[in-house]
Write a protein that holds these residues in place. Structure first.
Motif, PDB file in Angstrom:
ATOM      1  N   THR A  73       0.842  -1.197   0.000  1.00  0.00           N
ATOM      2  CA  THR A  73       0.000   0.000   0.000  1.00  0.00           C
ATOM      3  C   THR A  73       0.875   1.243   0.000  1.00  0.00           C
ATOM      4  O   THR A  73       0.631   2.184  -0.755  1.00  0.00           O
ATOM      5  CB  THR A  73      -0.934  -0.009   1.232  1.00  0.00           C
ATOM      6  OG1 THR A  73      -1.774  -1.172   1.165  1.00  0.00           O
ATOM      7  CG2 THR A  73      -1.804   1.227   1.281  1.00  0.00           C
ATOM      8  N   PHE A 132       1.670   4.294  -3.451  1.00  0.00           N
ATOM      9  CA  PHE A 132       1.141   5.644  -3.339  1.00  0.00           C
ATOM     10  C   PHE A 132       2.148   6.637  -3.894  1.00  0.00           C
ATOM     11  O   PHE A 132       3.292   6.662  -3.465  1.00  0.00           O
ATOM     12  CB  PHE A 132       0.825   5.996  -1.886  1.00  0.00           C
ATOM     13  CG  PHE A 132       0.239   7.373  -1.745  1.00  0.00           C
ATOM     14  CD1 PHE A 132      -1.059   7.619  -2.141  1.00  0.00           C
ATOM     15  CD2 PHE A 132       0.990   8.413  -1.251  1.00  0.00           C
ATOM     16  CE1 PHE A 132      -1.611   8.886  -2.033  1.00  0.00           C
ATOM     17  CE2 PHE A 132       0.455   9.693  -1.134  1.00  0.00           C
ATOM     18  CZ  PHE A 132      -0.851   9.928  -1.531  1.00  0.00           C
ATOM     19  N   PHE A 186      -1.242  11.331   2.036  1.00  0.00           N
ATOM     20  CA  PHE A 186      -0.717   9.986   2.315  1.00  0.00           C
ATOM     21  C   PHE A 186      -1.474   9.369   3.489  1.00  0.00           C
ATOM     22  O   PHE A 186      -1.893   8.212   3.438  1.00  0.00           O
ATOM     23  CB  PHE A 186       0.772  10.074   2.623  1.00  0.00           C
ATOM     24  CG  PHE A 186       1.556   8.827   2.310  1.00  0.00           C
ATOM     25  CD1 PHE A 186       0.952   7.601   2.158  1.00  0.00           C
ATOM     26  CD2 PHE A 186       2.925   8.897   2.171  1.00  0.00           C
ATOM     27  CE1 PHE A 186       1.695   6.455   1.877  1.00  0.00           C
ATOM     28  CE2 PHE A 186       3.679   7.764   1.897  1.00  0.00           C
ATOM     29  CZ  PHE A 186       3.045   6.549   1.748  1.00  0.00           C
ATOM     30  N   TYR A 207      -4.964   8.396   2.409  1.00  0.00           N
ATOM     31  CA  TYR A 207      -4.874   7.212   1.561  1.00  0.00           C
ATOM     32  C   TYR A 207      -4.714   5.939   2.402  1.00  0.00           C
ATOM     33  O   TYR A 207      -5.441   4.963   2.208  1.00  0.00           O
ATOM     34  CB  TYR A 207      -3.697   7.369   0.594  1.00  0.00           C
ATOM     35  CG  TYR A 207      -3.315   6.121  -0.155  1.00  0.00           C
ATOM     36  CD1 TYR A 207      -4.090   5.650  -1.206  1.00  0.00           C
ATOM     37  CD2 TYR A 207      -2.165   5.419   0.191  1.00  0.00           C
ATOM     38  CE1 TYR A 207      -3.723   4.501  -1.894  1.00  0.00           C
ATOM     39  CE2 TYR A 207      -1.783   4.283  -0.504  1.00  0.00           C
ATOM     40  CZ  TYR A 207      -2.575   3.825  -1.541  1.00  0.00           C
ATOM     41  OH  TYR A 207      -2.210   2.692  -2.210  1.00  0.00           O
TER      42      TYR A 207
END
Length: 94
Positions: free
Chosen positions: A46, A50, A58, A61
């Motif tokens: 993950t 990004f 961030f 997310y």
């Protein structure tokens, strides 16, 4: 049975724009309705997927990814994430 955890101290130089991510174990131990854990590998993937922009985006997310994974499952631990982004520093005479 108790597992022993060993932590290793490292030192590194950070540059402007670098991001440091701190999280509680509740992030990688978060479970979905199938009792699967989010896990270190999913967490690392993950993060790797990004595009680095701002620490705020961030954090949002990562939060969304964990929330989507957990779905309607009950949360049993804290889920804490801290994002630090290195900014330029200027010193002024006081």
């Amino acid at each position: 049975m108790t597992k022993e955890w060993q932590y290793h101290e490292i030192q590194t130089e950070l540059s402007v724009g670098d991001i440091v991510i701190l999280s509680s174990d509740g992030v990688v131990e978060a479970k979905n309705t199938s009792e699967e854990i989010f896990g270190f590998e999913r967490f690392e993937n993950t993060i790797a997927n990004f595009p680095q922009t701002t620490s705020e985006s961030f954090l949002q997310y990562l939060k969304n990814e964990v929330d989507t994974f957990v779905g309607d499952a009950e949360i049993h631990d804290d889920i804490t994430i801290m994002i630090l982004q290195i900014s330029p520093c200027t010193f002024k005479d006081v």
